[in-house]
Design an enzyme around this catalytic site. Structure first.
Site, PDB file in Angstrom:
ATOM      1  N   LYS A  54     -12.817  22.764 -43.843  1.00 25.96           N
ATOM      2  CA  LYS A  54     -13.723  21.676 -43.468  1.00 25.96           C
ATOM      3  C   LYS A  54     -15.015  21.766 -44.296  1.00 25.96           C
ATOM      4  CE  LYS A  54     -11.782  21.181 -38.813  1.00 25.96           C
ATOM      5  NZ  LYS A  54     -11.874  21.426 -37.369  1.00 25.96           N
ATOM      6  N   GLN A  98     -15.369  24.820 -33.203  1.00 27.27           N
ATOM      7  CA  GLN A  98     -13.934  24.964 -33.425  1.00 27.27           C
ATOM      8  C   GLN A  98     -13.243  25.479 -32.161  1.00 27.27           C
ATOM      9  OE1 GLN A  98     -12.410  23.871 -36.148  1.00 27.27           O
ATOM     10  NE2 GLN A  98     -10.384  24.530 -35.519  1.00 27.27           N
ATOM     11  N   ASP A 121     -16.390  15.505 -33.407  1.00 28.92           N
ATOM     12  CA  ASP A 121     -14.997  15.694 -32.973  1.00 28.92           C
ATOM     13  C   ASP A 121     -14.620  14.664 -31.907  1.00 28.92           C
ATOM     14  OD1 ASP A 121     -13.458  17.691 -34.209  1.00 28.92           O
ATOM     15  OD2 ASP A 121     -14.629  19.289 -33.258  1.00 28.92           O
TER      16      ASP A 121
HETATM   17  N1  GUN Z   1      -8.774  22.873 -32.939  1.00 32.08           N
HETATM   18  C1  GUN Z   1      -7.643  22.207 -33.259  1.00 32.08           C
HETATM   19  N2  GUN Z   1      -7.929  20.973 -33.717  1.00 32.08           N
HETATM   20  C2  GUN Z   1      -9.279  20.857 -33.678  1.00 32.08           C
HETATM   21  C3  GUN Z   1     -10.178  19.812 -34.026  1.00 32.08           C
HETATM   22  O1  GUN Z   1      -9.808  18.716 -34.454  1.00 32.08           O
HETATM   23  N3  GUN Z   1     -11.501  20.098 -33.846  1.00 32.08           N
HETATM   24  C4  GUN Z   1     -11.936  21.291 -33.355  1.00 32.08           C
HETATM   25  N4  GUN Z   1     -13.243  21.460 -33.190  1.00 32.08           N
HETATM   26  N5  GUN Z   1     -11.130  22.268 -33.024  1.00 32.08           N
HETATM   27  C5  GUN Z   1      -9.810  22.056 -33.186  1.00 32.08           C
END
Ligand code: GUN
Length: 294
Positions: A54, A98, A121
């Site tokens: 990311k 995350q 998110d």
């Molecule tokens: N864990 C799995 N997918 C995601 C996501 O799209 N965002 C975040 N923050 N954690 C995740």
């Protein structure tokens, strides 16, 4: 007849180019660039990889990223304090915590602490409420479900009036994906581990979004000819012929199902690249909103 292969890498590259142009426009208008804070708690290897990817993707489009690597035993209060400080930081337009978080952390409280204007998110309970209700606008659409919808639309398929089946009811993918399809006037069925006659239900789908995490579960005889298949699954299966000893497959038996589907996403190279592209889109949208540019 073989299906159209929906290439997530190509579509994600288009979206990254659109985002890059907006980042440049924002920089020219304000002297500032969008900023994303990525909060990682603990040392899960998969989460470390996701966060690293990311941050790298941010750099490629000109978004500033700020990494917070926190110990697995951080207290709820200390983690909340980090989020609260990021809420107040004007250089940060998006905050990503995350998931999954360690077991002792109250995930709902942490996600609810993120300022809704910076919740790129889209997991804040208020945002999910707005996403789910009629005639309400969420500030951000969660990245993976938003990526699924973009793949369908940008490949030229309409959703309006279609029968859609979503396999899986997770907070991150299945549930929001179903809401997005519903608001685009699909008739939506959500299937899960307790669904009876699963193949029969899946066979009704004009559009299938598979997000259950079961390797190659959806077989050729489960789908209606002409279905559009979006495969969110990423499952490692043993493969002695692969130098790594494993290969990645989706929730759909790709080689079989592509013989009857109208269109299908591969794994890897389908939904995966879209999740990060949508995160860049959401972060830039948040920054442009904060600066009165949209
Ligand atoms: N864990 C799995 N997918 C995601 C996501 O799209 N965002 C975040 N923050 N954690 C995740």
């Amino acid at each position: 007849m073989s299906a159209q292969i929906i290439d997530g890498k190509v579509i994600a590259a288009q979206i990254r180019n659109e985002v890059k142009a907006d980042v440049e426009r924002m920089k020219a208008a304000t002297g500032k660039v969008p900023g994303l804070a990525a909060v990682l708690v603990g040392d899960r290897k998969d989460s470390q990889t996701y966060v690293r990817n990311k941050k790298k993707a941010c750099a490629e489009v000109g978004i500033a990223s700020f990494g917070y690597d926190l110990p697995a035993d951080i207290s709820q209060d200390d983690l909340k304090k980090v989020v609260t400080e990021l809420n107040a930081n004007p250089d940060v337009h998006g905050i990503l915590v995350q998931l999954p978080l360690p077991g002792h952390i109250d995930e709902e409280e942490i996600l609810g602490t993120i300022s809704i204007e910076k919740d790129v998110d889209g997991f804040h309970p208020l945002n999910i409420g707005r996403l789910s209700m009629k005639r309400r606008e969420p500030l951000f659409v969660p990245c993976t479900p938003r990526g699924c919808i973009e793949l369908i639309i940008r490949s030229g398929y309409s959703i309006d009036g279609k029968r859609a089946v979503v396999l899986g009811r997770s907070n991150i993918v299945g549930l929001p994906a179903a809401m997005l399809l519903l608001h685009r006037n699909a008739t939506v069925t959500i299937c899960h581990s307790r669904t009876k006659n699963l193949p029969e239900v899946v066979r009704e789908a004009d559009i299938l979004i598979a997000a259950v995490g079961r390797a190659e579960m959806v077989r050729k005889d489960w789908v209606k000819p002409g279905v559009v298949v979006i495969d969110v699954g990423i499952n490692a299966v043993d493969d002695a012929s692969d130098p790594r000893g494993y290969r990645l497959v989706g929730d759909v038996a790709y080689d079989e199902v592509k013989e009857v589907a109208a269109a299908i996403t591969p794994v890897p190279g389908g939904v995966g690249p879209m999740t990060i592209a949508m995160l860049l889109r959401n972060t830039t949208d948040g920054a442009m909103r904060a600066n009165g540019l949209m």
